[in-house]
Design an enzyme around this catalytic site. Sequence first.
Site, PDB file in Angstrom:
ATOM      1  N   GLN A 257       0.890  -1.213   0.012  1.00 53.04           N
ATOM      2  CA  GLN A 257      -0.102  -0.002  -0.026  1.00 53.04           C
ATOM      3  C   GLN A 257       0.814   0.991  -0.002  1.00 53.04           C
ATOM      4  OE1 GLN A 257      -3.042   1.499  -0.862  1.00 53.04           O
ATOM      5  NE2 GLN A 257      -3.429  -0.662  -0.362  1.00 53.04           N
ATOM      6  N   HIS A 260       2.389   3.226  -3.310  1.00 55.91           N
ATOM      7  CA  HIS A 260       1.584   3.789  -4.274  1.00 55.91           C
ATOM      8  C   HIS A 260       1.703   5.131  -4.022  1.00 55.91           C
ATOM      9  CE1 HIS A 260      -1.458   1.321  -6.223  1.00 55.91           C
ATOM     10  NE2 HIS A 260      -1.656   0.449  -5.173  1.00 55.91           N
ATOM     11  N   GLU A 325     -10.269   1.277   3.269  1.00 57.84           N
ATOM     12  CA  GLU A 325     -10.362   0.837   2.063  1.00 57.84           C
ATOM     13  C   GLU A 325     -10.283  -0.732   1.959  1.00 57.84           C
ATOM     14  OE1 GLU A 325      -7.492   2.418  -0.662  1.00 57.84           O
ATOM     15  OE2 GLU A 325      -8.583   1.963  -2.547  1.00 57.84           O
ATOM     16  N   HIS A 326      -8.888  -1.156   2.324  1.00 57.73           N
ATOM     17  CA  HIS A 326      -8.665  -2.497   2.295  1.00 57.73           C
ATOM     18  C   HIS A 326      -8.224  -3.120   3.794  1.00 57.73           C
ATOM     19  CE1 HIS A 326      -6.864  -0.837  -1.269  1.00 57.73           C
ATOM     20  NE2 HIS A 326      -7.396  -1.666  -1.783  1.00 57.73           N
ATOM     21  N   ASP A 359      -6.300  -6.715  -5.940  1.00 57.87           N
ATOM     22  CA  ASP A 359      -5.759  -5.507  -6.878  1.00 57.87           C
ATOM     23  C   ASP A 359      -5.720  -5.833  -8.290  1.00 57.87           C
ATOM     24  OD1 ASP A 359      -5.644  -3.766  -4.647  1.00 57.87           O
ATOM     25  OD2 ASP A 359      -3.248  -3.993  -4.705  1.00 57.87           O
ATOM     26  N   HIS A 418     -53.030  17.924  -7.240  1.00 57.17           N
ATOM     27  CA  HIS A 418     -52.713  16.409  -6.934  1.00 57.17           C
ATOM     28  C   HIS A 418     -53.941  15.696  -6.520  1.00 57.17           C
ATOM     29  CE1 HIS A 418     -48.563  17.804  -6.943  1.00 57.17           C
ATOM     30  NE2 HIS A 418     -48.071  16.407  -6.792  1.00 57.17           N
TER      31      HIS A 418
END
Lengths: 427, 427
Positions: A257, A260, A325-326, A359, A418
């Site tokens: 991670q 990145h 996220e993960h 991934d 209506h």
Amino acid sequence: MLRTTDPDFDVRFRRIVDDRRESDTDVASDVSAIIARVKARGDEALAEYTQRFDDHQLTDDADWRISPEDCRAAFDGLDTALRDALSLAADRIRAFHLKQRPADSDEIDDAGVRLGARWRAVDAAGLYVPGGRAAYPSSLLMNAIPARVAGVERLVVVTPTPKGKVNPLVLAAAHLAGVDEIWRIGGAQAIAALAHGTGRIRKVDVITGPGNAWVAEAKRQLFGVVGIDMVAGPSEILVIADGMNDPDWIAADLLSQAEHDPDAQAILITDSEAFADQVEDRVDVQCAMLSTGKVARRSWDDHGVMIVVEKLEEAIGLANALAAEHVELAVDDPEPFLDGIRHAGSVFAGRLAPEAVGDYVAGPNHVLPTGRRARFASGLSVLDFMKRTSFIALDDASFARIGPAAAALAHAEGLPAHAHSIEVRLK
Amino acid sequence: MLRTTDPDFDVRFRRIVDDRRESDTDVASDVSAIIARVKARGDEALAEYTQRFDDHQLTDDADWRISPEDCRAAFDGLDTALRDALSLAADRIRAFHLKQRPADSDEIDDAGVRLGARWRAVDAAGLYVPGGRAAYPSSLLMNAIPARVAGVERLVVVTPTPKGKVNPLVLAAAHLAGVDEIWRIGGAQAIAALAHGTGRIRKVDVITGPGNAWVAEAKRQLFGVVGIDMVAGPSEILVIADGMNDPDWIAADLLSQAEHDPDAQAILITDSEAFADQVEDRVDVQCAMLSTGKVARRSWDDHGVMIVVEKLEEAIGLANALAAEHVELAVDDPEPFLDGIRHAGSVFAGRLAPEAVGDYVAGPNHVLPTGRRARFASGLSVLDFMKRTSFIALDDASFARIGPAAAALAHAEGLPAHAHSIEVRLK
């Protein structure tokens, strides 16, 4: 390193949860100027911006577009192992997303009212594919395949090609995914072109895909003119690991991670402080060996966190607060953790599920909510490229049964037309 | 009135499709100042804004909140017919939305990989309920019930109470829907409080519900900090009707949309010009009788459209271009139209399905995409209050089978730590 037994643990943990790691680059006014210009001057504006930002001249058709033939050639030109790997990824992603297709409904209820909903694909989707370092063929597959599975008829990619350079892996992925058009434009101007249309480029209905701050801001400003996916921030991983893991494996997962982006975040929660120390050592060793070590090192030094708990079950509550996220569950029995973790983009259960498998080739989407957004958002799916139309139908009996209540409510809300539209049919 | 046989039909129709009818009030900087102030000064800022905008002083708890007891009392105080009508609406909305709850998945595929996804509710949802003219109890039900059905634990309403005045129908609806907290605040400041939290008000994860330009802009700016529903514009209806309808019925249906807002739009497509003329006459007659006639008249004069086609089937293509919020099919056999119309918020099929039935008691949600957004967006549903977490698990055999492909792709993308996290487990 934090210990849940530290007296200031709550305060420090809260600080980690609240830290969004997102730079608030103020590009809003630049972006709105670019959008206005593309809307007003179309292709001419695109050519000017592309010359200025990408050093690429848009004159002939071949300057504007990458042809399907070029994509096929790029695919055929890959070495066999890579071509097979990309094909395996595409097949598995497709298989997983095929099961996401929602079912229509059409029923008559006790009151005799026919009720239902139908899901239909959007007509056209645009995918942003970044140029340069972050041009990932896997991202193209993860965005394009769900759109195709949804039944989107026209699938358009925009991607900047700085100095005219294209990325053959991205073209190969576009071939595999069956992209219909690839335009050599990027930045906020590409998003504006997809949303509003230009002479050459017809507008689309939904825009997805990652991009820099300008791209993200353009998507945000055009949200409502088109549909967009969640605006994404720096990536993050939370690894929950007992002391029985090989520290080398867990260090590798954290660094996968961290490599990145310097703003990425890797967090380890373990019940063994000795294990945490071993992981730290292995992080140092691996960082020194990685070609991406510099980025990974900065991410780990600036944002890496290790939390030592007394019982590993405490990790469940912490994970829900972090809404990562993960989330990896590096334990023998991941089931209780899987059941307890309510807020996470994707969970990797067991010792043989490093995030990198997900991934690329596992099948679920790797476009996932970042920055604690898993509290309310989901990963990209077939549903992002579809929409639902509800419908009703009534006969005399069912209309007589529920119509009067609708008229009563309409009167109470001060909406006589209506009410009249019902009463005129009840006579 | 347009006829598809007119030589300039395409141009004029395109103009109708492209007209968004949305005022671009530029409130962005006002709203960002309000958000910043609420974030920094919390309840104090809320009290100041509420004093200034709503002429309501927030001092004691009773100034801040409306109690569940007050809501119950409001419900008990309704006349029986209205109480029954509201209860019928709530029951039917609940029944329809219960069927929207998504199924989890958990399977092992051919490669031996365990794959799945779990849907979970967000922890807390905030609903905006406008004060004044547009304070509709039906909207409260349509927002609150899907959240409750999703399983949201904490359901918070914010609503302005100008000069301290509350709307008993809204309180009664809150009682029926089981709202947990009602705060007497409104505007951008209420959205900011829900998103960031204050001393008194804990933050939520998703905010839905209609509001004015300030509310809409605040939601847009806070999108990402929290989840939001689609930003909504003026309402619209498209009625597709053959010449066999009672013109009085169809006029009533068109006006039921027009009475909402001078910017609302009512469109009739018919294959009979004589019928269109009759509808026009009935619109005039009914407008003169309605207490909301002034608004309806303005909407009809400014935005009303009648399109005469040669064959009613042509309406399908036009309807898809218009992507209207509401589509009525006032024909004997609505099926071919229902099948052909891909872009619509909700469809009302047959002569006995005026939109107003759907607005109140049919069951499907009345919060629907406006301004051609049905091209890419859906009505509000249980899914807006839930999110999906995907998961994977592998054993030795399945890891050996798909791991190498992931490592190959990671290397090709220049992410060696990703590759290492797999290779270290393959040894």
